[in-house]
Design a protein around this motif. Structure first.
Motif, PDB file in Angstrom:
ATOM      1  N   LEU A  33      11.569  22.269  -8.037  1.00 40.29           N
ATOM      2  CA  LEU A  33      10.129  22.488  -8.027  1.00 40.29           C
ATOM      3  C   LEU A  33       9.486  22.110  -6.696  1.00 40.29           C
ATOM      4  O   LEU A  33       8.455  22.684  -6.330  1.00 40.29           O
ATOM      5  N   LYS A  34      10.071  21.182  -5.971  1.00 43.33           N
ATOM      6  CA  LYS A  34       9.435  20.721  -4.732  1.00 43.33           C
ATOM      7  C   LYS A  34       9.406  21.800  -3.660  1.00 43.33           C
ATOM      8  O   LYS A  34       8.690  21.667  -2.660  1.00 43.33           O
ATOM      9  N   TRP A  35      10.170  22.885  -3.841  1.00 45.53           N
ATOM     10  CA  TRP A  35      10.207  23.936  -2.833  1.00 45.53           C
ATOM     11  C   TRP A  35       9.115  24.975  -3.022  1.00 45.53           C
ATOM     12  O   TRP A  35       8.901  25.807  -2.137  1.00 45.53           O
ATOM     13  N   TYR A  36       8.422  24.968  -4.135  1.00 43.52           N
ATOM     14  CA  TYR A  36       7.406  25.987  -4.370  1.00 43.52           C
ATOM     15  C   TYR A  36       6.295  25.983  -3.309  1.00 43.52           C
ATOM     16  O   TYR A  36       5.909  27.049  -2.822  1.00 43.52           O
ATOM     17  N   PRO A  37       5.712  24.825  -2.923  1.00 43.03           N
ATOM     18  CA  PRO A  37       4.691  24.863  -1.865  1.00 43.03           C
ATOM     19  C   PRO A  37       5.235  25.411  -0.555  1.00 43.03           C
ATOM     20  O   PRO A  37       4.542  26.153   0.151  1.00 43.03           O
ATOM     21  N   SER A  38       6.466  25.043  -0.210  1.00 41.96           N
ATOM     22  CA  SER A  38       7.062  25.544   1.034  1.00 41.96           C
ATOM     23  C   SER A  38       7.231  27.056   0.982  1.00 41.96           C
ATOM     24  O   SER A  38       7.002  27.751   1.981  1.00 41.96           O
ATOM     25  N   VAL A  39       7.623  27.574  -0.189  1.00 38.20           N
ATOM     26  CA  VAL A  39       7.773  29.022  -0.347  1.00 38.20           C
ATOM     27  C   VAL A  39       6.447  29.723  -0.104  1.00 38.20           C
ATOM     28  O   VAL A  39       6.355  30.706   0.642  1.00 38.20           O
ATOM     29  N   TYR A  40       5.384  29.220  -0.716  1.00 39.19           N
ATOM     30  CA  TYR A  40       4.077  29.849  -0.539  1.00 39.19           C
ATOM     31  C   TYR A  40       3.581  29.723   0.886  1.00 39.19           C
ATOM     32  O   TYR A  40       2.914  30.638   1.400  1.00 39.19           O
ATOM     33  N   LEU A  41       3.892  28.619   1.534  1.00 38.70           N
ATOM     34  CA  LEU A  41       3.489  28.456   2.930  1.00 38.70           C
ATOM     35  C   LEU A  41       4.210  29.472   3.814  1.00 38.70           C
ATOM     36  O   LEU A  41       3.586  30.111   4.678  1.00 38.70           O
ATOM     37  N   LEU A  42       5.503  29.644   3.610  1.00 37.78           N
ATOM     38  CA  LEU A  42       6.284  30.548   4.452  1.00 37.78           C
ATOM     39  C   LEU A  42       5.865  32.002   4.281  1.00 37.78           C
ATOM     40  O   LEU A  42       5.766  32.745   5.264  1.00 37.78           O
ATOM     41  N   VAL A  43       5.629  32.428   3.047  1.00 36.78           N
ATOM     42  CA  VAL A  43       5.295  33.838   2.825  1.00 36.78           C
ATOM     43  C   VAL A  43       3.824  34.129   3.086  1.00 36.78           C
ATOM     44  O   VAL A  43       3.406  35.298   3.015  1.00 36.78           O
ATOM     45  N   SER A  44       3.019  33.104   3.396  1.00 34.66           N
ATOM     46  CA  SER A  44       1.586  33.314   3.624  1.00 34.66           C
ATOM     47  C   SER A  44       1.188  33.192   5.090  1.00 34.66           C
ATOM     48  O   SER A  44       0.049  33.529   5.431  1.00 34.66           O
ATOM     49  N   ALA A  49      11.112  35.016  -3.670  1.00 32.21           N
ATOM     50  CA  ALA A  49      11.193  33.613  -3.248  1.00 32.21           C
ATOM     51  C   ALA A  49      11.214  32.685  -4.452  1.00 32.21           C
ATOM     52  O   ALA A  49      11.978  31.708  -4.491  1.00 32.21           O
ATOM     53  N   ASN A  50      10.376  32.969  -5.462  1.00 36.67           N
ATOM     54  CA  ASN A  50      10.382  32.148  -6.672  1.00 36.67           C
ATOM     55  C   ASN A  50      11.733  32.210  -7.373  1.00 36.67           C
ATOM     56  O   ASN A  50      12.231  31.203  -7.893  1.00 36.67           O
ATOM     57  N   ALA A  51      12.341  33.389  -7.396  1.00 36.90           N
ATOM     58  CA  ALA A  51      13.652  33.531  -8.025  1.00 36.90           C
ATOM     59  C   ALA A  51      14.704  32.721  -7.280  1.00 36.90           C
ATOM     60  O   ALA A  51      15.571  32.088  -7.891  1.00 36.90           O
ATOM     61  N   LEU A  52      14.636  32.724  -5.951  1.00 38.06           N
ATOM     62  CA  LEU A  52      15.601  31.949  -5.174  1.00 38.06           C
ATOM     63  C   LEU A  52      15.421  30.454  -5.397  1.00 38.06           C
ATOM     64  O   LEU A  52      16.386  29.705  -5.508  1.00 38.06           O
ATOM     65  N   VAL A  53      14.156  30.016  -5.464  1.00 34.62           N
ATOM     66  CA  VAL A  53      13.894  28.594  -5.711  1.00 34.62           C
ATOM     67  C   VAL A  53      14.387  28.202  -7.090  1.00 34.62           C
ATOM     68  O   VAL A  53      15.056  27.189  -7.278  1.00 34.62           O
ATOM     69  N   GLY A  79      16.612  29.740  -8.897  1.00 34.36           N
ATOM     70  CA  GLY A  79      18.046  29.922  -9.031  1.00 34.36           C
ATOM     71  C   GLY A  79      18.884  28.970  -8.216  1.00 34.36           C
ATOM     72  O   GLY A  79      20.107  28.989  -8.311  1.00 34.36           O
ATOM     73  N   LYS A  80      18.222  28.116  -7.425  1.00 32.14           N
ATOM     74  CA  LYS A  80      18.968  27.191  -6.570  1.00 32.14           C
ATOM     75  C   LYS A  80      19.913  26.315  -7.375  1.00 32.14           C
ATOM     76  O   LYS A  80      21.015  26.006  -6.944  1.00 32.14           O
ATOM     77  N   ASP A  81      19.469  25.903  -8.572  1.00 29.96           N
ATOM     78  CA  ASP A  81      20.293  25.038  -9.413  1.00 29.96           C
ATOM     79  C   ASP A  81      20.951  25.777 -10.574  1.00 29.96           C
ATOM     80  O   ASP A  81      21.508  25.159 -11.465  1.00 29.96           O
ATOM     81  N   THR A  82      20.869  27.092 -10.587  1.00 30.31           N
ATOM     82  CA  THR A  82      21.463  27.842 -11.693  1.00 30.31           C
ATOM     83  C   THR A  82      22.631  28.709 -11.259  1.00 30.31           C
ATOM     84  O   THR A  82      23.340  29.232 -12.115  1.00 30.31           O
ATOM     85  N   TRP A  83      22.842  28.858  -9.923  1.00 33.58           N
ATOM     86  CA  TRP A  83      23.934  29.725  -9.480  1.00 33.58           C
ATOM     87  C   TRP A  83      25.280  29.229  -9.989  1.00 33.58           C
ATOM     88  O   TRP A  83      26.172  30.028 -10.295  1.00 33.58           O
ATOM     89  N   SER A  84      25.450  27.900 -10.092  1.00 33.50           N
ATOM     90  CA  SER A  84      26.727  27.364 -10.547  1.00 33.50           C
ATOM     91  C   SER A  84      27.030  27.769 -11.991  1.00 33.50           C
ATOM     92  O   SER A  84      28.192  27.811 -12.407  1.00 33.50           O
ATOM     93  N   GLN A  85      25.977  28.066 -12.765  1.00 38.00           N
ATOM     94  CA  GLN A  85      26.177  28.458 -14.166  1.00 38.00           C
ATOM     95  C   GLN A  85      26.380  29.960 -14.323  1.00 38.00           C
ATOM     96  O   GLN A  85      26.611  30.426 -15.430  1.00 38.00           O
ATOM     97  N   LEU A  86      26.278  30.695 -13.220  1.00 38.07           N
ATOM     98  CA  LEU A  86      26.388  32.147 -13.288  1.00 38.07           C
ATOM     99  C   LEU A  86      27.747  32.638 -12.819  1.00 38.07           C
ATOM    100  O   LEU A  86      27.873  33.725 -12.264  1.00 38.07           O
ATOM    101  N   SER A  87      28.775  31.818 -13.009  1.00 40.24           N
ATOM    102  CA  SER A  87      30.130  32.268 -12.750  1.00 40.24           C
ATOM    103  C   SER A  87      30.544  33.251 -13.846  1.00 40.24           C
ATOM    104  O   SER A  87      29.857  33.416 -14.855  1.00 40.24           O
ATOM    105  N   ASN A  88      31.672  33.900 -13.646  1.00 38.12           N
ATOM    106  CA  ASN A  88      32.149  34.851 -14.649  1.00 38.12           C
ATOM    107  C   ASN A  88      32.325  34.200 -16.006  1.00 38.12           C
ATOM    108  O   ASN A  88      31.926  34.734 -17.044  1.00 38.12           O
ATOM    109  N   THR A  89      32.919  33.009 -15.986  1.00 41.32           N
ATOM    110  CA  THR A  89      33.131  32.295 -17.252  1.00 41.32           C
ATOM    111  C   THR A  89      31.811  31.899 -17.885  1.00 41.32           C
ATOM    112  O   THR A  89      31.612  32.062 -19.098  1.00 41.32           O
TER     113      THR A  89
END
Length: 346
Positions: free
Chosen positions: A226-237, A272-276, A278-288
């Motif tokens: 969650l701490k990356w959301y302000p940075s995301v909005y700052l970068l895209v604005s 950007a929101n999806a990347l933020v 998904g930062k902690d969910t990519w490990s759960q998106l393996s094939n298994t």
């Protein structure tokens, strides 16, 4: 006559560069706008699929992220709308749509920050704030988007319809000034949240306590994405702000590079929101992980039915010559057949 009609149609597609309507830069800008909007649209759909797949919609914080994703999805729709660039009701609708869902996505990011601040710093339970959160996140954007509409300030504004070039004060008053004030406040909130979290983690010392360790891990996992959301909005604005400042100073001479960076970054809120997220969910998106999640979602036949109390029949005949004739039922419901008692009849 035919050439005049062709020039008219071409010029309707390219009103933000005051040059030859056939200028290649127009096609570049419109193509980039559609591409970035489409990427964000797909990213939001993927994020909603992951939320559904991993069942991340139970807690209030998770529900707020779902609402943010929905707002970002509809915001991305505005950037893939038809860019006929003709003044009228369709242009006004696109401008209102864009303003409304831009504000809605920003409101949900702010509310996510405030919710975490109340939970961690003020130690206030916020489960009962869900309805007020929705009223704020969907109500305030309605007000902010309708004000320019009622004043008739929506119209052509570059690569899409928004507040017209001759109403610069409204552009900054409705969006850019509140946007950067809220980004600054969110950065301050997260700085405070991180300081409090670090202090509490360091204070949890002494003998090993499983519950305390679980809380430390849960706290870190809650804050990290969650701490990356302000940075995301700052970068895209940043680039949209610079381009609008340049438009205000030189309304008749738009800069191609700034316009390109504007259309490249402004539609990326959803991606950007999806990347933020998904930062902690990519490990759960393996094939298994995906196979197990899909199996749990689609193939789990376990159903928990509602218990209907009815007459209870007791019997002393605990032995029977045949399982097929076994009528020993301790808890009986009128809806239950003998097959419901399991493979062995019990």
């Amino acid at each position: 006559m035919e050439n005049d009609q062709t020039d008219k149609n071409s010029s309707s597609r390219c009103t933000f560069f005051h040059t030859d309507p056939e200028d290649y830069r127009c096609d570049v800008i419109l193509t980039v706008k559609r591409a970035t909007g489409a990427f964000s649209l797909v990213a939001c759909l993927f994020m909603l699929f992951v939320i559904w797949l991993l069942r991340r919609y139970n807690s209030l914080a998770q529900k707020m992220i779902v609402s943010l994703t929905v707002a970002a999805f509809f915001d991305s729709v505005a950037y893939v709308m038809d860019e006929s660039q003709a003044e009228g009701s369709l242009c006004n609708f696109q401008a209102w749509w864009l303003t409304y869902f831009d504000w809605s996505a920003l409101a949900w990011v702010c509310l996510i920050t405030m919710n975490l601040y109340l939970n961690l710093v003020r130690e206030i339970r916020t489960e009962h704030y869900e309805i007020p959160y929705h009223l704020v996140a969907w109500g305030v954007p309605l007000l902010m988007s309708c004000l320019p509409l009622m004043r008739g300030y929506y119209g052509l504004a570059g690569a899409w319809c928004w507040i017209k070039d001759d109403h610069v004060a409204w552009r900054f008053g409705i969006w850019y000034i509140p946007l950067f004030i809220l980004i600054f406040l969110m950065i301050c909130c997260y700085a405070r949240i991180i300081c409090v979290a670090n202090d509490r983690m360091q204070s949890w010392l002494g003998t090993f306590n499983p519950e305390r360790e679980r809380r430390k891990v849960s706290l870190a996992e809650e804050i990290r994405p969650l701490k990356w959301y302000p940075s995301v909005y700052l970068l895209v604005s940043i680039f949209p702000l610079l381009n609008r400042l340049h438009n205000a100073a030189y309304p008749k001479n738009p800069m191609f590079s700034l316009t390109l960076l504007h259309v490249l970054s402004a539609p990326l809120h959803g991606l950007a929101n999806a990347l933020v997220f998904g930062k902690d969910t990519w490990s759960q998106l393996s094939n298994t992980g995906i196979k197990l999640a899909l199996r749990s979602r689609l193939c789990d036949s376990t159903r928990i039915g509602e218990y209907h109390p009815a007459s209870v029949r007791y019997t002393a005949e605990l032995e029977s010559d045949s399982d097929d004739n076994d009528n020993n039922v301790l808890f009986y419901s009128a809806d239950m057949s003998l097959k419901d008692r399991g493979p062995n009849g019990y």
